[in-house]
Structures are given as structure tokens and as C-alpha cells.
Design a protein around this motif. Sequence first.
Motif, PDB file in Angstrom:
ATOM      1  N   VAL A 122       1.051  -1.117   0.155  1.00  0.00           N
ATOM      2  CA  VAL A 122       0.176  -0.138   0.111  1.00  0.00           C
ATOM      3  C   VAL A 122       1.044   0.912  -0.196  1.00  0.00           C
ATOM      4  O   VAL A 122       0.576   2.409  -0.688  1.00  0.00           O
ATOM      5  CB  VAL A 122      -1.089  -0.479   1.187  1.00  0.00           C
ATOM      6  CG1 VAL A 122      -1.815   1.529   1.100  1.00  0.00           C
ATOM      7  CG2 VAL A 122      -1.670  -1.199   1.289  1.00  0.00           C
ATOM      8  N   ALA A 123       1.944   1.335   0.893  1.00  0.00           N
ATOM      9  CA  ALA A 123       2.629   2.292   1.252  1.00  0.00           C
ATOM     10  C   ALA A 123       3.779   2.889  -0.055  1.00  0.00           C
ATOM     11  O   ALA A 123       3.752   3.745  -1.037  1.00  0.00           O
ATOM     12  CB  ALA A 123       3.729   2.555   1.906  1.00  0.00           C
ATOM     13  N   GLU A 124       4.019   1.569  -1.270  1.00  0.00           N
ATOM     14  CA  GLU A 124       4.587   1.528  -2.806  1.00  0.00           C
ATOM     15  C   GLU A 124       3.557   2.690  -3.740  1.00  0.00           C
ATOM     16  O   GLU A 124       4.083   3.346  -4.268  1.00  0.00           O
ATOM     17  CB  GLU A 124       4.895   0.110  -3.020  1.00  0.00           C
ATOM     18  CG  GLU A 124       5.684   0.347  -4.287  1.00  0.00           C
ATOM     19  CD  GLU A 124       5.297  -0.967  -4.563  1.00  0.00           C
ATOM     20  OE1 GLU A 124       6.258  -1.691  -4.140  1.00  0.00           O
ATOM     21  OE2 GLU A 124       6.139  -1.466  -5.541  1.00  0.00           O
ATOM     22  N   VAL A 125       2.797   2.074  -3.736  1.00  0.00           N
ATOM     23  CA  VAL A 125       1.241   2.193  -4.704  1.00  0.00           C
ATOM     24  C   VAL A 125       1.317   3.883  -4.380  1.00  0.00           C
ATOM     25  O   VAL A 125       0.833   4.731  -5.302  1.00  0.00           O
ATOM     26  CB  VAL A 125       0.809   1.058  -4.998  1.00  0.00           C
ATOM     27  CG1 VAL A 125      -0.649   1.782  -5.721  1.00  0.00           C
ATOM     28  CG2 VAL A 125       0.972   0.195  -5.376  1.00  0.00           C
ATOM     29  N   ALA A 126       1.133   4.040  -3.247  1.00  0.00           N
ATOM     30  CA  ALA A 126       0.267   5.649  -2.403  1.00  0.00           C
ATOM     31  C   ALA A 126       1.321   6.189  -3.485  1.00  0.00           C
ATOM     32  O   ALA A 126       0.317   7.898  -3.649  1.00  0.00           O
ATOM     33  CB  ALA A 126       0.566   5.552  -1.057  1.00  0.00           C
ATOM     34  N   ALA A 127       2.406   5.889  -3.220  1.00  0.00           N
ATOM     35  CA  ALA A 127       3.762   6.957  -3.113  1.00  0.00           C
ATOM     36  C   ALA A 127       3.712   7.616  -4.660  1.00  0.00           C
ATOM     37  O   ALA A 127       4.220   8.382  -5.150  1.00  0.00           O
ATOM     38  CB  ALA A 127       5.133   6.316  -2.792  1.00  0.00           C
ATOM     39  N   TRP A 128       3.135   6.412  -5.809  1.00  0.00           N
ATOM     40  CA  TRP A 128       2.449   7.366  -7.032  1.00  0.00           C
ATOM     41  C   TRP A 128       1.612   8.070  -7.312  1.00  0.00           C
ATOM     42  O   TRP A 128       2.101   9.255  -8.127  1.00  0.00           O
ATOM     43  CB  TRP A 128       2.283   6.316  -8.195  1.00  0.00           C
ATOM     44  CG  TRP A 128       3.301   4.886  -7.828  1.00  0.00           C
ATOM     45  CD1 TRP A 128       4.228   4.162  -7.064  1.00  0.00           C
ATOM     46  CD2 TRP A 128       2.467   3.232  -8.657  1.00  0.00           C
ATOM     47  NE1 TRP A 128       4.693   3.583  -7.846  1.00  0.00           N
ATOM     48  CE2 TRP A 128       4.149   2.531  -8.696  1.00  0.00           C
ATOM     49  CE3 TRP A 128       1.104   2.559  -9.105  1.00  0.00           C
ATOM     50  CZ2 TRP A 128       3.629   1.502  -9.238  1.00  0.00           C
ATOM     51  CZ3 TRP A 128       1.733   2.025  -9.484  1.00  0.00           C
ATOM     52  CH2 TRP A 128       2.673   1.032  -9.820  1.00  0.00           C
ATOM     53  N   GLY A 129       1.218   8.214  -5.739  1.00  0.00           N
ATOM     54  CA  GLY A 129      -0.202   9.353  -6.385  1.00  0.00           C
ATOM     55  C   GLY A 129      -1.543   9.519  -6.459  1.00  0.00           C
ATOM     56  O   GLY A 129      -2.431   9.524  -7.427  1.00  0.00           O
ATOM     57  N   VAL A 130      -1.481   7.460  -7.044  1.00  0.00           N
ATOM     58  CA  VAL A 130      -2.818   7.392  -7.732  1.00  0.00           C
ATOM     59  C   VAL A 130      -3.905   6.867  -6.573  1.00  0.00           C
ATOM     60  O   VAL A 130      -4.797   6.006  -7.063  1.00  0.00           O
ATOM     61  CB  VAL A 130      -2.094   6.760  -8.453  1.00  0.00           C
ATOM     62  CG1 VAL A 130      -1.393   7.569  -9.994  1.00  0.00           C
ATOM     63  CG2 VAL A 130      -2.091   4.887  -9.006  1.00  0.00           C
ATOM     64  N   LEU A 131      -3.242   5.931  -5.394  1.00  0.00           N
ATOM     65  CA  LEU A 131      -4.198   5.362  -5.216  1.00  0.00           C
ATOM     66  C   LEU A 131      -5.254   6.204  -3.853  1.00  0.00           C
ATOM     67  O   LEU A 131      -5.336   6.962  -3.274  1.00  0.00           O
ATOM     68  CB  LEU A 131      -3.297   4.464  -3.892  1.00  0.00           C
ATOM     69  CG  LEU A 131      -3.781   2.750  -3.331  1.00  0.00           C
ATOM     70  CD1 LEU A 131      -4.440   2.341  -4.184  1.00  0.00           C
ATOM     71  CD2 LEU A 131      -3.132   2.455  -2.227  1.00  0.00           C
ATOM     72  N   ASP A 132      -6.236   5.594  -4.081  1.00  0.00           N
ATOM     73  CA  ASP A 132      -7.530   5.860  -3.896  1.00  0.00           C
ATOM     74  C   ASP A 132      -8.314   5.427  -2.337  1.00  0.00           C
ATOM     75  O   ASP A 132      -9.181   5.465  -1.490  1.00  0.00           O
ATOM     76  CB  ASP A 132      -8.802   6.394  -4.542  1.00  0.00           C
ATOM     77  CG  ASP A 132      -8.581   7.278  -5.150  1.00  0.00           C
ATOM     78  OD1 ASP A 132      -8.385   8.364  -4.955  1.00  0.00           O
ATOM     79  OD2 ASP A 132      -8.461   6.732  -7.110  1.00  0.00           O
ATOM     80  N   GLY A 133      -7.568   3.520  -2.397  1.00  0.00           N
ATOM     81  CA  GLY A 133      -7.878   3.019  -0.785  1.00  0.00           C
ATOM     82  C   GLY A 133      -7.515   1.677  -1.210  1.00  0.00           C
ATOM     83  O   GLY A 133      -6.500   1.412  -2.071  1.00  0.00           O
TER      84      GLY A 133
END
Length: 214
Positions: free
Chosen positions: A13-24
Motif C-alpha cells: 500500500v505504501a509503495e503504490v500510494a507513493a505514486w499518487g494514484v491510490l484512493d483506497g
Amino acid sequence: MKLFLDTANVDHVAEVAAWGVLDGVTTNPTLVAKEGKDFKETVLKMCALVPCVSAQVTATDAEGMKKQAVEYAGWHKHVVVKVPMTTEGLKVLAFCRQKGIRTNCTLVFSLAQAVLAAKAGASILSPFVGRIDDAGESGMALIAEIMQAWSHYKFATEVLVASTRHTEHVTEAAKLGAHICTIPYEVFLKLPKHQLTDTGLDRFQKDWEKVQKN
Ligand code: G3P
């Protein structure tokens, strides 16, 4: 379309959230068991990363599920309580709506179930497209049916395409106007990739090296 990660792995979750595209994030008991970590701690860590984290109840009777729903919702304002599509679950969705607790109705496999979940006040409903495909039918055909039905009414319930197995499920969900798509980590990693991007970047780099040598 909102993009969710279907996982109980906080690092992912942390890795993909860092891309700025993760809503949940969506979790379920199977995903939590796979990681073998404390459930509440996992949910709280994810709540610090994204605004919407589905945490599934494990009781099957309405009273037990209501108790868990109130408990989970008290953990963090980003928690969305995941409730199975059963008649007991419908009672819990209606109860949560009254209490202002956000819900995600899971294990939806038909338009009739989707309409009932919306009527009972689910904030989100989750048709499992991959499992429908596994059963020899078309999961995306169900999403098309639901989105068509939704175009006639003013249901506030968001349609979340779940049990996705490949990138085409994600792109089809977008074409059909689904509100949310939840995606396993391995599939999410494939979304930014395109062979022409790689070869194009390679050529730019090589040409730039020539400029540097001049
Ligand atoms: O979001 C629901 C999902 O976790 C179910 O996926 O692959 O077990 O059918 P799957």
C-alpha cells in the motif's frame, strides 16, 4: 475511476500510494490470513496512507456483524465496514446507514443483489468479476448490467469492480464507468508499463548521451 489496492500488505500500500494514484484499499479475511499480521494494526497503518480502507466483518448474524461494524468504524474515520451480501448483511447495511458508518457490500454476483445492497444503503458494492469468469460466465457483463441499471436511478452506492485478475478488467471497468476498481498488487504493477514507453525512453536516453558527447 477510483483505484484501490486489494491487499492486506501494508508495504505494498505504501509503495503504490507513493505514486499518487491510490484512493483506497480493500482487505478480506483471506488476504489478512495470508499476511499473518494483527488485523487492527494493519487497518490502522493503511488508514494513515489512504482515505478508504475496507475491513470485513467475520460474524454472520446481524447482531454480531453490527457489533463488529461499530467497533471497526471506531478505529479510524477512513474505515469502511465490509459486509457480506446476505439477508443478515442487508440488516447491517441499513443499521450502518442510520449510524453514519460507511459500508462496502461484498460477494455480489447478480444485479438483483446489487439493487438490494443499494436499497439497504451500502456506500459501495463489490461484484466479484474474476470469480464469475472462473465459473464460465462474464464478470464484466454483470458490471455492464449494473452500470446500465444505475443510469436510470439516483443510487448513491458506488460500484466497485472486485476480484480483478488482469489489466483488461481494469480498463474494461473504466470503459463501463465503474466508480472504483480494486486491483491486486501484481496487476497494479503492470498498469504503468508499456513496451513503447520503454523503447521510447531508451531511445531518448541514447540520443541525449550523443548530445553530451558533442
Ligand atoms: O476484492 C475481492 C477480492 O479480494 C476477491 O478476489 O481473487 O479472491 O476472487 P479473488
